[in-house]
Each structure stands twice: as C-alpha cells, then as structure tokens.
Write an enzyme that holds these catalytic residues in place. Structure first.
Site, PDB file in Angstrom:
ATOM      1  N   SER A 415       0.834  -1.203   0.000  1.00  0.00           N
ATOM      2  CA  SER A 415       0.000   0.000   0.000  1.00  0.00           C
ATOM      3  C   SER A 415       0.873   1.258   0.000  1.00  0.00           C
ATOM      4  O   SER A 415       1.988   1.233   0.529  1.00  0.00           O
ATOM      5  CB  SER A 415      -0.878  -0.039   1.257  1.00  0.00           C
ATOM      6  N   PRO A 416       0.368   2.352  -0.557  1.00  0.00           N
ATOM      7  CA  PRO A 416       1.166   3.587  -0.540  1.00  0.00           C
ATOM      8  C   PRO A 416       1.465   4.047   0.883  1.00  0.00           C
ATOM      9  O   PRO A 416       0.578   4.063   1.727  1.00  0.00           O
ATOM     10  CB  PRO A 416       0.263   4.608  -1.256  1.00  0.00           C
ATOM     11  N   TYR A 574      -7.104  15.158   1.684  1.00  0.00           N
ATOM     12  CA  TYR A 574      -6.207  16.010   0.903  1.00  0.00           C
ATOM     13  C   TYR A 574      -7.021  16.804  -0.129  1.00  0.00           C
ATOM     14  O   TYR A 574      -8.251  16.802  -0.081  1.00  0.00           O
ATOM     15  CB  TYR A 574      -5.104  15.150   0.265  1.00  0.00           C
ATOM     16  N   ARG A 622      -7.696   6.328  -5.292  1.00  0.00           N
ATOM     17  CA  ARG A 622      -7.937   5.983  -3.877  1.00  0.00           C
ATOM     18  C   ARG A 622      -9.007   6.916  -3.343  1.00  0.00           C
ATOM     19  O   ARG A 622      -8.936   8.135  -3.501  1.00  0.00           O
ATOM     20  CB  ARG A 622      -6.660   6.103  -3.052  1.00  0.00           C
TER      21      ARG A 622
HETATM   22  C1  LIG Z   1       3.527   5.506   7.513  1.00  0.00           C
HETATM   23  C2  LIG Z   1       2.299   5.533   6.656  1.00  0.00           C
HETATM   24  C3  LIG Z   1       2.259   6.373   5.573  1.00  0.00           C
HETATM   25  C4  LIG Z   1       1.130   6.374   4.749  1.00  0.00           C
HETATM   26  N1  LIG Z   1       1.138   7.138   3.624  1.00  0.00           N
HETATM   27  C5  LIG Z   1       0.145   7.033   2.722  1.00  0.00           C
HETATM   28  C6  LIG Z   1       0.230   7.657   1.466  1.00  0.00           C
HETATM   29  O1  LIG Z   1       1.217   8.277   1.137  1.00  0.00           O
HETATM   30  N2  LIG Z   1      -0.821   7.520   0.623  1.00  0.00           N
HETATM   31  C7  LIG Z   1      -1.933   6.810   0.961  1.00  0.00           C
HETATM   32  O2  LIG Z   1      -2.865   6.733   0.173  1.00  0.00           O
HETATM   33  N3  LIG Z   1      -2.002   6.182   2.129  1.00  0.00           N
HETATM   34  C8  LIG Z   1      -0.996   6.247   3.005  1.00  0.00           C
HETATM   35  N4  LIG Z   1      -1.057   5.536   4.178  1.00  0.00           N
HETATM   36  C9  LIG Z   1      -2.212   4.676   4.437  1.00  0.00           C
HETATM   37  C10 LIG Z   1      -1.908   3.239   4.049  1.00  0.00           C
HETATM   38  O3  LIG Z   1      -1.724   3.114   2.653  1.00  0.00           O
HETATM   39  C11 LIG Z   1      -3.040   2.302   4.471  1.00  0.00           C
HETATM   40  O4  LIG Z   1      -4.217   2.680   3.811  1.00  0.00           O
HETATM   41  C12 LIG Z   1      -3.262   2.307   5.975  1.00  0.00           C
HETATM   42  O5  LIG Z   1      -2.050   2.308   6.677  1.00  0.00           O
HETATM   43  C13 LIG Z   1      -4.084   1.097   6.427  1.00  0.00           C
HETATM   44  O6  LIG Z   1      -3.461  -0.098   6.057  1.00  0.00           O
HETATM   45  P1  LIG Z   1      -2.630  -1.013   7.115  1.00  0.00           P
HETATM   46  O7  LIG Z   1      -3.559  -1.355   8.223  1.00  0.00           O
HETATM   47  O8  LIG Z   1      -2.228  -2.220   6.312  1.00  0.00           O
HETATM   48  O9  LIG Z   1      -1.464  -0.214   7.601  1.00  0.00           O
HETATM   49  C14 LIG Z   1       0.050   5.549   5.030  1.00  0.00           C
HETATM   50  C15 LIG Z   1       0.103   4.730   6.152  1.00  0.00           C
HETATM   51  C16 LIG Z   1       1.214   4.685   6.943  1.00  0.00           C
HETATM   52  C17 LIG Z   1       1.253   3.742   8.107  1.00  0.00           C
END
Ligand SMILES: Cc1cc2nc3c(=O)[nH]c(=O)nc-3n(C[C@H](O)[C@H](O)[C@H](O)COP(=O)(O)O)c2cc1C
Ligand SMILES: Cc1cc2nc3c(=O)[nH]c(=O)nc-3n(C[C@H](O)[C@H](O)[C@H](O)COP(=O)(O)OP(=O)(O)OC[C@H]3O[C@@H](n4cnc5c(N)ncnc54)[C@H](O)[C@@H]3O)c2cc1C
Length: 763
Positions: A415-416, A574, A622
């Site tokens: 994921s991003p 955003y 997204r």
């Molecule tokens: C450190 C960090 C940075 C993130 N940066 C982005 C981002 O740049 N773009 C985005 O769409 N989501 C971002 N997210 C959200 C994640 O892509 C994801 O949707 C969210 O962490 C939930 O997934 P998880 O439970 O697997 O961590 C970020 C999450 C984390 C933890």
C-alpha cells in the site's frame, strides 16, 4: 439467599439449575407466564463446544441433552439450480421445547420453585422480598424496559422479515435454499433437530414480503405460499406454525438486535436475550443465554466477592464474548440483508461467501473443516484468474490479476506509504532501498508513497515529488531496479495535500503545522483541517486549471520514469478529497453541494490524467469510502456512486480506503475494518476494488479474495516491518511458485521447511 427468576426460557432455567448446584440452600422462585409445554420456535443449534460447557457445569442435564442432540456435519447451499455441499461444520440441534422440558425437570429435581402461568411484574417494588431479581424474560423484557435508562438499552430493528416454521421433512444437512419469486428472493435456513422434525426459517427483505402480499395475508395462505416456493425441498411435507394465535402479517418478525451498556441495576440482573441478542443466522442466542447463566452462578458463589462486585465481574467476564458474537452476528445479518450483492456470483463462490459471512470462519477454518471442498474453491479461483482449467489448488492470493495490459503475478499489494524522507521532493537512497526491498519481497504490485505534483502540494517538506526533472531521474533509477530485480509492477500514486499541507513529517506530529517556513494552502473551501492548521484559500478556477496541468505533467513524468500504473489520491482529506466530502466542501458554485458537483473537479483531474496516460496502462483512484460521520459525510452507499463515477472516467481499480477526512470522525476499527466498503463498491457497483486497512494475515487476504470482497488486497504497516511479507506467506502456505530473488532461495527453502515442521509438531 432468595432469588426471583423472571422468565423460564433457557437463561432463567439454566441459571436456577447452576445456582442450586453451587448453593443448594438458596431459595429460587421462577416465574414463567406460559405453561411448561408452550413455547415459540422449534429447534436450536449449538456447537460441540457449547455442549462440553454444559456437561462440565451440570453432568446430569448435560448428559441428557447430549444424548438427544441431532448431530450433522454438512452444509448445503442451493442457489441458481445448483447444490454446493461442504462438510466438517459440526453442528448439533435440539428441539427448544425438549430442551426446556429437560431443564424444567432438572430444576424441579434440584428444588427450584417453578411457577408457570404467572405473569411477572415489571416493578422492582413487587420483588422487595428477594435478594436478587433475575430478568431472564427474553428480548422483549418488560422489567428491563421499565428501567431502561439504567441499562443503556440500544435496540435496532433489522429490516428483513422472517417466520420460524417447523416441518416433518428431515434435513440431513444444514440447508440454505435460495429461491427467486416474482417479487424478489426468498430463502430458508433449515436444519434437523430431532429424529423427525426440522426447523425451517423463511426470510426475505420487506419489499419482497410486501410484493408477495404477505403484509395482508392470513397464516394459512402464507404457509401455502411458502410451501409452494420451497416445494422442491419439502418433499410434500407441510410447514407448521406455532404462532397460530397471531394474525398472518404479525407472525412475520423483524429481528431486534439488543445491546445493553450495563447488565445490572441495584439487585436486578439481565440475563440472556434480555441483555443481548444475536441474530438467528449464527445460532448463538441460546448458547449465550446458557453461558451467561453459568457465569452468573459462578461469580455469585465466588468466595470474597460482595454482590455488587460479583455483578460487575459477571459483566466484565462475559462482555467480550458477547461483543464478539454480536459482531459476527451483525456481519451475518448484514450479509442476508444485502444478499442482492452476491447473487451474480457463481454458486461455488456464493457458498464460500455465505460460509464466511460472519468473518468468524476464514479460509483456513474451511480447510480444517473440509479440505477437499476448499481445494475445489482454490482450483476454481485459479482457473477463473488464469482463464484456463487449473488442477493444482493454490492460495487465492497467488492468482494473477490483469488490469488493461498489465498483469500482476499475485494479488498482494504494498500500500502507498509516505516515507517523509525526500529532499526537495527528490527520492534518495532511502527510497531506493525501501522500494527495492519491498519489490523483492514478492508482492505483485507496489505503490509509491503519495508523490506530490507541486512543492505546495506536498504534505511535509519530506514528501516525494514529481514536478522537477531531478525527480524523474531519481524515480527512474528506483523503477529500473524494481523491474530488473523483481516481478512486481509499480504504481505511482500522485496527490496534492490541499488543506493538510505544510505540516511536519509524521514522526514529529501528524498534521501539525511547521515551526517555520509554512507555505499557504488551498482547498475546496476555507475549512481548516483543525483549529491548529491554516485556513485554506478556496480554489479559484485558475487554481484548478493550474492543478490539472500539474497532475497531467506528473503523469507524463511518471511515464518517462517507467511506471506501470498511476493512482490518483482522492482520499484522506487532501485536496481532491476536500472537494468530495461535504464536511469540508462548503462551495455554492458548481463544485459544491450535490455529489455530482463535489465530484466535478476530482473527475476533471482524473480524466485529464487518463488522457495523458497510455490506454494500455491501468489507472486507479484511492477514495475514502466512509467519512465515519454518519449522514453528515460520505457514506459507504455514496461511495458506490463515487466509485462508479471514477470508473466512468476510466478508473480500472477503486482503491478503497476510509476516513482521515475529518478530524473528529469516529472510525470503528477492527480486523479488516474497511473491507466491507471494498465489498460493497465491488459487488453493488460491479467494479474492481482493492481492500486495505488492518489486513495482516495471509488467511485474511485469501478469505477476502475467495469471497469476492475485493480483487486485490493492500497491506501497509505489515510491510513496514516485513518487506518479505509475501515470501513469508508463500512459505507458510507451502506455495512454491513464487518469484524469489535467486540469492535468497536458500533462506526461503529453510523457512518453508521449518514452518512445515512446526506445523507438523503442532498438529
Ligand atoms: C507511515 C504511513 C504512511 C502512509 N502514507 C500514505 C500515502 O502516502 N498515501 C496513501 O494513500 N495512504 C498512506 N497511508 C495509508 C496506508 O496506505 C493504508 O491505507 C493504511 O495504513 C491502512 O493499512 P494497514 O492497516 O495495512 O497499515 C500511510 C500509512 C502509513 C502507516
Ligand atoms: C427465529 C429464531 C431462531 C433462533 N434460532 C436459534 C438457534 O438455532 N440457536 C440458538 O442458540 N438460539 C436461537 N435463537 C435465539 C434463542 O431463541 C434465544 O437467544 C434464547 O431463547 C434466549 O433465551 P432466554 O432465556 O434469554 O429468552 P427466551 O427464550 O425468550 O425466554 C424468555 C422467557 O421469559 C418468559 N417471559 C417473558 N416475559 C415474562 C413475564 N413478564 N412474566 C413471565 N414470563 C415471562 C417467556 O415466556 C419466555 O419463556 C433463535 C431465535 C429466533 C427468534
């Protein structure tokens, strides 16, 4: 101690038994308004484990109950003229009347004073002679409702209609039969509970119910209609009602989900359905009632506990189990309420979706229950994904996926994630190692962090960019490494921070403005992210034109850098998200107000990007599918429309995130907590979706994919600490066809061997 038990259902009777066993001297008067043999309903089901608890608590009644249970292992799902049968589910059933008779006899033998045909007063003053008053008077408890403010009662009346019939047709398997009528779908949940009787619950949505005329039909006519609909399953046997005293339409019920914040008030204690209900489709209401009864008797007899401490302990020890079951029950209820979503599935996937609906049963649970059946599902899934017959079962996560001309080798996605480690937008060695390692870790698709289309579009000074020639060079180096050293496809996520821009890097405080050097921010409206953030400038048309041009330029640079795919970030509050959510968009022009207006600018950006990106390469978007603010914000229903609108503009994949759009939102976290939105958008909108959010086990990923809840599954935080998440998942599942960087093959083989050995030892 003198105890009054109001209600002689499973909870009241079993409490009386459990209490007498522990304290034979206590005096218990049980008041039941009905006669011993009058009861609603037919059979009830339990799991083997519940019976074990009953035997441990009272071997005498437990042994009788166990000897009379009908046991079966199979579940049959009948849909679209096909029958899908799986095994190993291990249910037992007993007639409700028989269960109550066994408990009544046992209670009487232990000296409980059973007072039938006695209506219990709902006024505590009438029970002044008792030390404890147990409200075991069921879901419609009058005494609970009388003191409802003390219990914090929350009742939700669910939409579907159901009728609890009995029949002499003996169903050898737990049967779910789905039939289409001229007014809509009607289905039955049927199971045997003794040698010659089965429960047969007929359920449908209220529109179908009214469409069939059941809202004005007497019982004999309604029964005849149901017998016709389910004739092929009943073999000529009748459906029998034991609610014949009610007029036809009133015999059809709506399930009422009851939650109480507190289960006791003074010396009045709620037990069983009076305290909490669980939808009949997970068959756990009686289990909860019996286990409540055991726990209450146990804490009341625990040495050193005052009455009040015992009551507090009772709720503390039962609450988690009840919450878990009510959660599963809610998932199951919703599955039946949104059945239309899944009717286009092939029968095998429909059955899988049904079996995993409560999220208590996962892919690996199904393997334990019926390995051959599950492998059939896996073969089916792989065959669909590969477009040809596959004979080898393989985990769904290792099925390829195609988006336009791009094919990913599997369905796992990094994921991003913003790394906040760029200099003036340029990704450096940190990014090279970070993305390189995750690509080598085996995921089929890798996303960049939100990469910003202008310096002001950055969230923080550390955000990566795609607005200067040096950015293209830096990204090209990373992309080239990923392509040369892994099978992963690489997607560039492009975004603009809007009202959440000009803030510190994540670990110095999320969304907190910079100490110095802040730049002005803009958004749909002058609504700041929080009281500490800048008030953004509402965008003018000239601003919009500039931003569209910046996104288009970034797309061209992304192409130049060699990316396989582009994502537009329109989530998380955003810039583009500030247009979509009505919480932040207060515009009165054609970019505010209706959803169509709020989507106008984000769709314009997307369409311009799409036009600049080669038609054989895919694009995703997204979105935040839920603002977690109820009707004030974007709801999952609205998110289906948002998904459709982007798909109309050329999006091949809807990347379904949620929240982070409003500082005061109230998300409900949990395992896979955003996946229901990916499911809804995929199956209601008939779109391609990616699920994300607290998905961390291979089992989660396989369950989501096989149940058709999403097409791809993204994991963020798990990949932060384990870049090799996918390779580890392959080793755990003994899947050998995964691309491992050749120098790492030895490590992979050892891991697979060790895990297999550990699994053997555990077994
Ligand atoms: C450190 C960090 C940075 C993130 N940066 C982005 C981002 O740049 N773009 C985005 O769409 N989501 C971002 N997210 C959200 C994640 O892509 C994801 O949707 C969210 O962490 C939930 O997934 P998880 O439970 O697997 O961590 C970020 C999450 C984390 C933890
Ligand atoms: C269609 C349907 C199917 C179900 N299937 C299952 C299943 O398969 N497995 C399962 O475990 N559970 C099932 N349940 C749930 C199950 O019936 C309940 O969870 C369970 O009965 C709860 O037990 P209880 O003793 O708390 O309440 P109840 O069984 O409702 O008992 C309450 C008793 O109190 C009496 N009463 C009420 N008010 C008064 C009063 N004022 N004075 C005197 N007496 C009073 C009532 O007559 C009744 O006997 C199903 C429920 C429904 C509706």
């Amino acid at each position: 101690m003198r105890i009054a038990c109001l209600g002689g259902g499973p909870a009241g009777l079993y409490f009386a038994i459990s209490m007498k066993l522990r304290d034979p001297a206590c005096e218990i008067d049980l008041y039941e308004r009905n006669r011993p043999d009058d009861t609603f309903g037919w059979g009830v089901v339990f799991s083997d484990q519940t019976v074990g608890n009953l035997i441990a608590n009272d071997p005498v009644s437990g042994a009788v109950i166990q000897s009379e249970f009908a046991h079966w292992d199979d579940i049959e799902v009948h849909i679209h003229g096909q029958t899908i049968r799986s095994s190993g589910h291990g249910f037992i059933g007993i007639g409700r009347k028989r269960l109550l008779n066994i408990l009544q006899q046992r209670a009487a033998a232990l000296g409980v004073n059973l007072r039938f045909e006695r209506e219990a007063s709902a006024d505590l003053a009438d029970w002044a002679g008792y030390d404890l008053v147990i409200a075991a008077d069921g879901a419609n408890s009058r005494i609970r409702d009388r003191y409802r403010e003390h219990f914090g009662v929350d009742v939700q009346t669910r939409r579907n209609k159901f009728f609890w019939f009995g029949t002499e047709k003996v169903f050898e398997a737990f049967t779910f039969a789905f039939e289409r009528t001229e007014a809509g779908w009607v289905w039955a949940h049927a199971y045997r509970f003794d040698d010659n009787l089965s429960t047969f619950i007929v359920e449908m949505d209220p529109e179908t119910w009214a469409g069939l005329g059941l809202d004005a039909m007497d019982q004999p006519a309604a029964i005849a209609l149901c017998e016709r609909i389910f004739a092929q399953y009943l073999d000529g046997r009748a459906l029998v009602s034991n609610a014949t005293h009610l007029p036809g339409p009133r015999a059809w019920l709506n399930f009422r989900r009851i939650v109480c914040a507190t289960w006791s008030f003074e010396n009045l204690i709620l037990l069983g359905d009076a305290a909490h209900t669980a939808h009949f489709s997970i068959g756990s209401g009686t289990k909860l009632a019996l286990e409540d009864a055991i726990k209450l008797a146990e804490v009341l007899n625990r040495p050193g506990l005052t009455r009040d401490a015992a009551l507090a302990e009772y709720q503390a020890e039962r609450n988690l189990e009840v919450l878990k079951l009510q959660n599963s029950a809610r998932n199951s209820t919703e599955w039946f309420e949104t059945l239309e979503r899944y009717l286009h599935f092939e029968p095998i996937q429909f059955a899988y979706s049904l079996l995993t609906r409560s999220q208590r049963v996962s892919h690996e649970n199904l393997r334990l229950r019926d390995k051959a059946w599950l492998e059939g599902v896996e073969r089916w899934f792989q065959s669909q994904a590969r477009g040809h017959e596959v004979n080898e079962p393989a985990p769904p996560m290792f099925a390829p996926f195609r988006l336009r001309a791009m094919e990913t080798v599997n369905r796992v996605v990094v994921s991003p994630m913003a790394m906040y480690s760029a200099r003036e937008g340029t990704p450096g060695d940190f990014h090279f190692v970070h993305y390189g390692a995750r690509a080598q870790g085996g995921a089929g698709l890798l996303y960049t962090e939100m990469t910003c289309v202008s310096p002001e579009g950055r969230i923080t000074p550390g955000c990566a960019g795609m607005y200067a020639p040096e950015h293209v060079e830096a990204w090209r180096r990373i992309v080239a490494f990923v392509h040369a050293n892994s099978a992963a496809k690489f997607c560039l996520q492009l975004g603009h921070s809007g009202p959440k821009g000009s803030t510190r890097v994540g670990w110095e405080g999320y969304d907190v403005p910079l100490e110095a050097g802040n730049w002005p921010v803009m958004a749909a409206s002058d609504v700041p992210w929080s009281a500490d953030n800048q008030v953004p400038r509402p965008m003018t048309r000239a601003d919009m034109d500039r931003v569209v041009a910046e996104f288009v330029a970034a797309v061209a640079m992304g192409l130049d850098a060699g990316f396989d795919m582009i994502e537009l970030h329109a989530a998380h509050g955003y810039l583009l998200s500030s247009f979509i959510t009505p919480l932040a968009n207060k515009r009165t022009d054609e970019y505010g107000g209706s959803l169509e207006n709020r989507l106008r600018f984000p769709l314009e950006v997307f369409a311009a990007m799409r036009a600049a990106w080669p038609s054989d390469k895919p694009m995703s978007v997204r979105i935040s599918a839920n603002d977690w603010m109820g009707e004030l914000g974007v709801t999952p229903d609205e998110a289906v429309e948002i998904g459709r609108a982007f798909a109309g503009a050329g999006a091949d994949l809807i990347d379904v995130s949620a929240g982070q759009t409003w500082a005061d939102c109230q998300p409900i976290y949990g395992r896979m907590f955003q996946t229901p939105f990916a499911d809804q958008i995929r199956n209601e909108g008939r779109l391609t979706t990616m699920a994300v959010g607290n998905i961390y086990e291979p089992d989660h990923v396989n369950s989501i994919l096989a149940a058709g809840r999403a097409d791809l599954v993204a994991l963020a935080r798990p990949h932060l600490i384990d870049p090799m998440w996918t390779l580890r998942a392959a080793a755990q599942q003994n899947y050998r066809h995964v691309a491992v960087p050749p120098p790492y093959l030895g490590g992979m083989a050892q891991l697979a061997r060790n895990l297999a050995r550990e699994a053997e030892l555990k077994a």
